[in-house]
Design an enzyme around this catalytic site. Sequence first.
Site, PDB file in Angstrom:
ATOM      1  N   HIS A 206     -53.737  -8.922 -60.629  1.00 17.61           N
ATOM      2  CA  HIS A 206     -54.842  -8.818 -59.335  1.00 17.61           C
ATOM      3  C   HIS A 206     -54.677  -8.283 -58.197  1.00 17.61           C
ATOM      4  O   HIS A 206     -55.538  -7.675 -57.449  1.00 17.61           O
ATOM      5  CB  HIS A 206     -55.259 -10.215 -59.262  1.00 17.61           C
ATOM      6  CG  HIS A 206     -54.377 -10.694 -58.150  1.00 17.61           C
ATOM      7  ND1 HIS A 206     -53.029 -11.016 -58.245  1.00 17.61           N
ATOM      8  CD2 HIS A 206     -54.514 -11.046 -56.767  1.00 17.61           C
ATOM      9  CE1 HIS A 206     -52.482 -11.590 -57.338  1.00 17.61           C
ATOM     10  NE2 HIS A 206     -53.228 -11.569 -56.364  1.00 17.61           N
TER      11      HIS A 206
HETATM   12  N1  UDP Z   1     -52.846 -19.523 -60.377  1.00 12.46           N
HETATM   13  C1  UDP Z   1     -53.724 -20.741 -60.665  1.00 12.46           C
HETATM   14  N2  UDP Z   1     -54.704 -20.208 -61.889  1.00 12.46           N
HETATM   15  C2  UDP Z   1     -54.893 -18.806 -62.381  1.00 12.46           C
HETATM   16  C3  UDP Z   1     -54.211 -17.843 -61.595  1.00 12.46           C
HETATM   17  C4  UDP Z   1     -53.066 -18.338 -60.877  1.00 12.46           C
HETATM   18  O1  UDP Z   1     -53.812 -21.852 -60.452  1.00 12.46           O
HETATM   19  O2  UDP Z   1     -55.656 -18.729 -63.138  1.00 12.46           O
HETATM   20  C5  UDP Z   1     -51.762 -19.848 -59.218  1.00 12.46           C
HETATM   21  C6  UDP Z   1     -50.613 -19.403 -59.598  1.00 12.46           C
HETATM   22  O3  UDP Z   1     -50.146 -20.495 -60.218  1.00 12.46           O
HETATM   23  C7  UDP Z   1     -50.088 -19.402 -58.007  1.00 12.46           C
HETATM   24  C8  UDP Z   1     -51.142 -18.738 -57.322  1.00 12.46           C
HETATM   25  O4  UDP Z   1     -52.392 -19.341 -58.091  1.00 12.46           O
HETATM   26  O5  UDP Z   1     -49.696 -20.822 -57.712  1.00 12.46           O
HETATM   27  C9  UDP Z   1     -50.932 -17.378 -57.133  1.00 12.46           C
HETATM   28  O6  UDP Z   1     -51.917 -16.917 -56.564  1.00 12.46           O
HETATM   29  P1  UDP Z   1     -52.406 -15.304 -56.763  1.00 12.46           P
HETATM   30  O7  UDP Z   1     -51.788 -14.776 -57.844  1.00 12.46           O
HETATM   31  O8  UDP Z   1     -53.867 -15.232 -56.674  1.00 12.46           O
HETATM   32  O9  UDP Z   1     -52.110 -14.759 -55.289  1.00 12.46           O
HETATM   33  P2  UDP Z   1     -50.508 -14.377 -54.493  1.00 12.46           P
HETATM   34  O10 UDP Z   1     -49.711 -15.463 -55.067  1.00 12.46           O
HETATM   35  O11 UDP Z   1     -50.249 -12.881 -55.313  1.00 12.46           O
HETATM   36  O12 UDP Z   1     -50.877 -14.233 -53.087  1.00 12.46           O
END
Ligand code: UDP
Length: 356
Positions: A206
């Site tokens: 993403h």
């Molecule tokens: N996550 C979730 N469902 C999904 C995809 C990701 O619950 O379909 C969770 C994942 O386990 C983690 C968090 O969302 O805890 C990560 O969020 P994201 O990847 O959107 O953001 P980033 O961590 O890159 O800031």
Amino acid sequence: MKILTILGARPQFIKAATVSRQLKAVGIKEVIVHTGQHFDHNMSQVFFEEMDIPVPDYNLNINTLSHGAMTGRMMEAVEGIIINEKPEVVMVYGDTNSTLAGALAAVKLKVPVAHVEAGLRSFNMEMPEEINRILTDRISSHLFCPTQLSVQNLMDEGFENFNASIILSGDVMLDAALFYGAISEKKSTIIKNLSLKDGFVLSTIHRQENTDNSQRLSSIVDGLNQIHRSVPVVVPMHPRTAKILESLSIKPDFFAIDPVGYFDMVELIKHSSMVITDSGGLQKEAFFFDKPCITLREETEWVELVDNGFNTLSGLTSNDILTTWQTMSQRALNFNVDLYGNGKASERIAKYLQNL
Ligand code: UDP
């Protein structure tokens, strides 16, 4: 004591879940503002329901705008709420536009900012997240760092000379993984519903630098398609990525599913053989559940995972992704190392704030 918490995006709901519980336990009154940055049911509401996060007191419903417009409108709205609520501290999480908007609104009203997940750096100033986290750290009074390296990053930037407290709290995402991971098997039926057998590859994509570059996104899809010929690949698809994919000629052969709630996600991680992602949080969750990880980026904030061999940064051609997957599949790993604290970061943060 009254704290105003600013949330807006999926990872922030997950980070805030265990902290909110601990704030309540020490008797701190928490007022929650949801900026609306993420708004689909399975990007927002599902986490509040599943993780027992208190219902937000304010919903700003600000989303689908350019970075400047989004941050500006959030700042204006949060300013009004701070004036109204008169909190003693404004708490922000991570590195999104909601984080920066909340911190800016607070500091200009002379309300101290507490930043959870402070000190992380990718050293890539083209990432909107890097801009948000550097600016937020600089105007925060209480910097809760997840790792020793994040403390060091702040020291290297001269934070010792600023009027701010640096606290090595540990990582609140470990707290969440332990707390909800203990009950996820009972709460989730995703493995059964999708008829998955253990050993699939779990992937998420993403980040703006991957999705906004159609050539790069096509290569990633191609790489995952190739892995899927050997081992099933399951991808809970971020709405932004799903939308952009519609305009590309390459189509996923792998299992593309809607984004899932946290319990489903934890079960998917537990039953997978490897995680391939550009997510920040998921890199660590792979480690928490003893899974190797490939990161589809040129750098990571979670350097200790790479240094210890649990994570590898992959080149972004389809061939790079395929060969990195082959190499990582052979790597013998011992996950018995503490990199992110002891699962009590939220408790430490709440007690620190209580003692202010
Ligand atoms: N996550 C979730 N469902 C999904 C995809 C990701 O619950 O379909 C969770 C994942 O386990 C983690 C968090 O969302 O805890 C990560 O969020 P994201 O990847 O959107 O953001 P980033 O961590 O890159 O800031």
